[in-house]
Scaffold this active site. Structure first.
Site, PDB file in Angstrom:
ATOM      1  N   ASP A   1      58.446  83.637  62.733  1.00 24.33           N
ATOM      2  CA  ASP A   1      57.242  82.896  63.109  1.00 24.33           C
ATOM      3  C   ASP A   1      57.083  81.603  62.321  1.00 24.33           C
ATOM      4  O   ASP A   1      55.982  81.043  62.275  1.00 24.33           O
ATOM      5  CB  ASP A   1      56.001  83.775  62.899  1.00 24.33           C
ATOM      6  CG  ASP A   1      55.941  84.921  63.898  1.00 24.33           C
ATOM      7  OD1 ASP A   1      56.196  84.677  65.082  1.00 24.33           O
ATOM      8  OD2 ASP A   1      55.652  86.047  63.478  1.00 24.33           O
TER       9      ASP A   1
ATOM     10  N   ASP B   1      54.819  87.635  60.566  1.00 20.94           N
ATOM     11  CA  ASP B   1      55.625  88.410  59.613  1.00 20.94           C
ATOM     12  C   ASP B   1      56.516  87.522  58.755  1.00 20.94           C
ATOM     13  O   ASP B   1      57.233  88.013  57.900  1.00 20.94           O
ATOM     14  CB  ASP B   1      56.457  89.485  60.333  1.00 20.94           C
ATOM     15  CG  ASP B   1      57.405  88.901  61.368  1.00 20.94           C
ATOM     16  OD1 ASP B   1      57.649  87.683  61.335  1.00 20.94           O
ATOM     17  OD2 ASP B   1      57.887  89.664  62.220  1.00 20.94           O
TER      18      ASP B   1
ATOM     19  N   ASP C   1      50.391  87.457  65.199  1.00 20.95           N
ATOM     20  CA  ASP C   1      51.607  87.920  65.848  1.00 20.95           C
ATOM     21  C   ASP C   1      51.431  89.431  66.037  1.00 20.95           C
ATOM     22  O   ASP C   1      50.621  90.053  65.351  1.00 20.95           O
ATOM     23  CB  ASP C   1      52.816  87.618  64.959  1.00 20.95           C
ATOM     24  CG  ASP C   1      54.088  88.246  65.471  1.00 20.95           C
ATOM     25  OD1 ASP C   1      54.371  88.090  66.670  1.00 20.95           O
ATOM     26  OD2 ASP C   1      54.779  88.910  64.685  1.00 20.95           O
TER      27      ASP C   1
END
Length: 617
Positions: A514, A510, A316
């Site tokens: 997600d 994180d 990410d």
């Protein structure tokens, strides 16, 4: 050394003394049997007792049964010295194994010794120590210098530095002040802190970490499960082979019963699978402990094994490769405007907002904020803000806002979030706000490529221009931008189905927004686990700080652990197979058999303990 181990050492020394005496005495017949039976009884009574107890409970084929059968059988065929010596050396090996395993477990226990013993509360002007479980959310606790923080909370009074090494593996102190969040398990180093509790002990960071470590052994790797199943079938098969070895050749060759029975007993001693059954789980346990020493929490041996087979790493962007902290990177005023005045109008217009962009603008403005100059503030959803400043109409927002109020504006050539400003219907310029890339992000990508990772990729909901800039700066192989959480899952599945993919796909996020992708990946790794509930819950592996450079370290630890496991399996099986063949052909005695069992187990355990020691470039 524990009390139990000390008692065993005394028994070994006493038995060894009697054995030396038995060898020295010139006796025969029943006296010789008694002389060797005495040291055998001193050191071997518990092995025989365990074997009998296990047989009564239906556990027939274990190492106690095999060792008792082999040594008693040696006495039955007149091999008194060998029977007594084998059980003595077996117990010496057991003591050594117990000490090695205990030492490894203590290393991990000391490493994770972060459970607080008490919490200080103030009653009637005095500090009283109470159990952390008794503290409720909203209560105020006091942490003195040198004490461990017992519960998660927010500092209301005091300044100090915290030692977070037990959680993150980092020795660098962290400064805290009123308003700072603190988490349980850290040590208050300098000042006195007053902290308002935000989570009960059962929900605190330290509780969750301890739960993860305690339960990690329940999630076994495929190799561990294979060894367990292997031992379940291997031992009965070997016992059957020993019986056949004792009965079939004498029947075929007419005689030689004593020699073939002796070979069968050697066969039994060699066959003990303890080297595999003990050392393989210990290797994974050591790998998990070594990783936790570095602030990497692995939820089980199965995830460590999967991590070792990683060939694709997907990140990410925001909060993972970047810090998730927006800051003003440049100011572009139109002719007739100064950078300082352009920033001033933007800050005043946004002064009543707590949006990250507003906060980043305020952070860049160093002068006192004169909010009394602002009137008639109006937020325009999805576009920006309209305000009256010093009697002038000011619009601050994105390009859509400029188009809506029919202001002629232009895009910026730099990547980042553009904040456009118009004053009294005229375009005044724009300010670029960008997210900082983490200091070790590029090093992480380079290290992954050195480790042979086939592909690195980045998924982000940010615009393409920003994603492209970050990917280019970090030298990431592939990126996908403008993604919603569901789109990230689709992209991830496409990568997982690529024909060129040979190993596992690891996703690093994180841990807050997600969760779907973390759950879908072969291995989900949560960044910023320090106090993040979502990270601890969603991921298979949790990094207890915000450093992406821990990803290559985690892969290195996993690969090293798996290498140690394979070394132990190959070494143990090769030595055992070789000595089994020698024993079957009468070329090995009980001493070689003891090495093939006890010696191999000790060597395998010493090798497994290396998993605790972590070295990283």
């Amino acid at each position: 050394m524990t009390l139990k181990q000390k008692k065993m050492l005394v028994r070994i020394l006493v038995s060894a003394a009697f054995l030396v005496i038995a060898f020295a005495l010139p006796v025969t017949g029943w006296l010789r049997l008694i002389c060797f039976l005495l040291p055998y009884a001193i050191i071997g009574w518990d092995v025989v007792l365990k074997a009998i107890r296990n047989i009564l409970h239906g556990q027939l084929f274990d190492e106690n049964f095999l060792m008792a059968l082999a040594t008693i059988g040696a006495f039955c065929i007149g091999e008194y010295p060998e029977g007594a010596a084998v059980i003595l050396f077996y117990q010496v090996g057991e003591l050594f194994e117990s000490y090695a395993v205990g030492r490894s477990r203590r290393s991990i226990s000391e490493l994770m010794d972060i459970r607080p013993d008490y919490a200080n509360i103030e009653k009637e002007g005095e500090l009283k120590q109470v159990s952390p479980e008794e503290i409720a959310v909203g209560d105020e606790i006091i942490i003195k210098a040198g004490e461990r923080i017992p519960l998660d909370g927010v500092v209301t009074e005091g300044f100090s530095t915290l030692n977070t090494s037990a959680l993150t593996g980092e020795s660098l102190p962290r400064e805290v002040a009123p308003g700072s969040s603190v988490i349980s398990g850290c040590i208050n180093q300098t000042g006195l802190l007053h902290v308002t509790v935000t989570k009960r002990f059962e929900e605190s960071t330290v509780s969750k970490i301890l739960d993860l470590v305690e339960n990690s052994s329940s999630k076994k790797a495929r190799t561990e499960n294979f060894i367990t199943r292997f031992a379940r079938y291997y031992t009965p098969v070997v016992v059957l082979c020993a019986v056949l070895l004792a009965l079939v050749p004498p029947l075929i060759f007419q005689g030689g019963w004593s020699d073939w029975i002796h070979r069968a007993f050697i066969f039994l001693v060699v066959s003990c699978p303890c080297a595999l059954v003990i050392s393989i789980p210990l290797s994974f346990f050591g790998g998990i402990g070594g990783a936790s020493k570095c602030g990497i929490l692995v939820k089980g041996g199965n995830y460590l094994e999967a991590l070792a087979r990683t060939d694709t790493v997907v990140f990410d962007k925001t909060g993972t490769l970047t810090e998730g902290v927006f800051e003003v990177s440049c100011i572009h005023p139109e002719p007739g405007w100064q950078e300082e005045s352009l920033l001033e109008y933007a800050v005043l217009a946004e002064s009543y907002s707590d949006h990250p962009i507003s906060l980043s603008l305020q952070a860049a403005y160093t002068k006192p904020l004169e909010k009394n100059r602002v009137a008639d503030t109006e937020e325009i959803a999805g576009h920006g803000v309209k305000a009256t400043i010093d009697g002038k109409s000011v619009h601050v927002g994105n390009g859509k806002l400029m188009s809506q109020i029919r202001i002629s504006w232009h895009e910026c050539h730099l990547a980042g979030t553009a904040v456009h400003i118009a004053v009294d219907g005229a375009y005044a310029g724009h300010i670029i706000i960008s997210d900082r890339i983490r200091a070790d992000a590029k090093q992480t990508i380079q290290e992954l490529k050195r480790q042979g990772i086939r592909k690195t990729a980045m998924l982000t909901g940010d615009v393409k221009s920003i994603a492209e800039l970050v990917a280019k700066q970090l030298e990431i192989d592939e990126f996908h931008a403008n993604l919603l959480p569901a789109d990230k899952v689709v992209c991830l599945e496409q990568m997982m189905n690529e024909p060129s993919k040979k190993g596992n796909l690891l996703f690093v996020g994180d841990g807050i927004n997600d969760a779907p992708v973390l759950a879908r990946a072969d291995i989900g790794v949560a960044m910023g686990g320090l106090g993040s509930d979502a990270a601890v819950e969603a991921a298979d592996i949790v990094l207890m700080d915000d450093k992406p450079s821990k990803i290559p370290l985690a892969i290195q630890i996993a690969r090293r652990t798996l290498t140690i496991v394979k070394q132990n399996i190959v070494f143990a099986l090769l030595v055992k197979f070789f000595v089994l063949i020698l024993g079957a052909f009468g070329l090995a005695n009980m001493w070689e058999a003891v090495f093939a069992d006890v010696g191999v187990a000790v060597i395998a355990i010493l090798n497994a303990s290396r998993a605790l020691r972590i070295r990283f470039r």
